[in-house]
Motif scaffolding. Sequence first.
Motif, PDB file in Angstrom:
ATOM      1  N   TRP A  31       0.823  -1.207   0.000  1.00 24.24           N
ATOM      2  CA  TRP A  31       0.000   0.000   0.000  1.00 24.24           C
ATOM      3  C   TRP A  31       0.857   1.258   0.000  1.00 24.24           C
ATOM      4  CZ3 TRP A  31      -4.717  -0.021  -1.556  1.00 24.24           C
ATOM      5  CH2 TRP A  31      -5.483  -1.160  -1.412  1.00 24.24           C
ATOM      6  N   CYS A  33       3.697   1.588  -1.511  1.00 23.29           N
ATOM      7  CA  CYS A  33       4.161   1.783  -2.885  1.00 23.29           C
ATOM      8  C   CYS A  33       3.028   2.240  -3.794  1.00 23.29           C
ATOM      9  CB  CYS A  33       4.790   0.497  -3.413  1.00 23.29           C
ATOM     10  SG  CYS A  33       6.346   0.080  -2.620  1.00 23.29           S
ATOM     11  N   LEU A  34       1.811   1.757  -3.529  1.00 23.56           N
ATOM     12  CA  LEU A  34       0.676   2.207  -4.334  1.00 23.56           C
ATOM     13  C   LEU A  34       0.412   3.689  -4.140  1.00 23.56           C
ATOM     14  CD1 LEU A  34      -2.039  -0.586  -4.162  1.00 23.56           C
ATOM     15  CD2 LEU A  34      -0.702   0.134  -6.112  1.00 23.56           C
ATOM     16  N   TYR A  35       0.558   4.158  -2.903  1.00 19.86           N
ATOM     17  CA  TYR A  35       0.332   5.571  -2.624  1.00 19.86           C
ATOM     18  C   TYR A  35       1.605   6.407  -2.748  1.00 19.86           C
ATOM     19  CZ  TYR A  35      -4.401   4.591  -1.131  1.00 19.86           C
ATOM     20  OH  TYR A  35      -5.721   4.227  -1.111  1.00 19.86           O
ATOM     21  N   ARG A  36       2.686   5.785  -3.211  1.00 17.10           N
ATOM     22  CA  ARG A  36       3.973   6.462  -3.447  1.00 17.10           C
ATOM     23  C   ARG A  36       4.485   7.185  -2.216  1.00 17.10           C
ATOM     24  NH1 ARG A  36       4.853   7.049  -9.238  1.00 17.10           N
ATOM     25  NH2 ARG A  36       3.028   6.265 -10.316  1.00 17.10           N
ATOM     26  N   LEU A  37       4.443   6.486  -1.072  1.00 13.78           N
ATOM     27  CA  LEU A  37       4.949   7.052   0.177  1.00 13.78           C
ATOM     28  C   LEU A  37       6.467   6.900   0.245  1.00 13.78           C
ATOM     29  CD1 LEU A  37       2.274   5.716   2.672  1.00 13.78           C
ATOM     30  CD2 LEU A  37       2.388   7.959   1.620  1.00 13.78           C
ATOM     31  N   GLU A  38       7.077   7.597   1.171  1.00 13.88           N
ATOM     32  CA  GLU A  38       8.535   7.595   1.294  1.00 13.88           C
ATOM     33  C   GLU A  38       9.077   6.271   1.823  1.00 13.88           C
ATOM     34  OE1 GLU A  38      10.648   9.972   0.319  1.00 13.88           O
ATOM     35  OE2 GLU A  38       8.947  11.079  -0.471  1.00 13.88           O
ATOM     36  N   CYS A  40       8.363   3.338   0.843  1.00 15.04           N
ATOM     37  CA  CYS A  40       8.379   2.302  -0.180  1.00 15.04           C
ATOM     38  C   CYS A  40       9.827   2.016  -0.589  1.00 15.04           C
ATOM     39  CB  CYS A  40       7.573   2.739  -1.399  1.00 15.04           C
ATOM     40  SG  CYS A  40       7.613   1.544  -2.720  1.00 15.04           S
ATOM     41  N   LYS A  43      10.763   2.686  -4.476  1.00 16.87           N
ATOM     42  CA  LYS A  43      10.624   4.038  -5.033  1.00 16.87           C
ATOM     43  C   LYS A  43      11.990   4.539  -5.469  1.00 16.87           C
ATOM     44  CE  LYS A  43       8.898   8.586  -3.942  1.00 16.87           C
ATOM     45  NZ  LYS A  43       8.346   9.470  -2.928  1.00 16.87           N
ATOM     46  N   THR A  44      12.077   4.970  -6.708  1.00 17.08           N
ATOM     47  CA  THR A  44      13.354   5.474  -7.219  1.00 17.08           C
ATOM     48  C   THR A  44      13.313   6.993  -7.279  1.00 17.08           C
ATOM     49  OG1 THR A  44      12.582   5.335  -9.507  1.00 17.08           O
ATOM     50  CG2 THR A  44      13.730   3.413  -8.601  1.00 17.08           C
ATOM     51  N   THR A  45      14.474   7.578  -7.409  1.00 14.70           N
ATOM     52  CA  THR A  45      14.544   9.039  -7.465  1.00 14.70           C
ATOM     53  C   THR A  45      14.523   9.546  -8.902  1.00 14.70           C
ATOM     54  OG1 THR A  45      16.947   8.888  -7.390  1.00 14.70           O
ATOM     55  CG2 THR A  45      15.793   9.217  -5.302  1.00 14.70           C
ATOM     56  N   THR A  47      12.942  10.241 -12.641  1.00 13.17           N
ATOM     57  CA  THR A  47      11.609  10.581 -13.150  1.00 13.17           C
ATOM     58  C   THR A  47      11.449  10.002 -14.543  1.00 13.17           C
ATOM     59  OG1 THR A  47      12.446  12.657 -14.019  1.00 13.17           O
ATOM     60  CG2 THR A  47      11.494  12.704 -11.805  1.00 13.17           C
TER      61      THR A  47
END
Length: 50
Positions: A31, A33-38, A40, A43-45, A47
Amino acid sequence: MDISVLWLYLLLVSVLLLFLVPTAESTLLFWACLYRLEICPFKTTTTGTG
């Protein structure tokens, strides 16, 4: 019982369940990662270029 004490007990029980149940941690990370929280780990830096 005071309502703040009840919330504290609920928080402690939920944290305890998070450490005891192995699937709870993966669900939390899913969840996050789904909400793109810190928190996760995937999560990569970088773009996207889209």
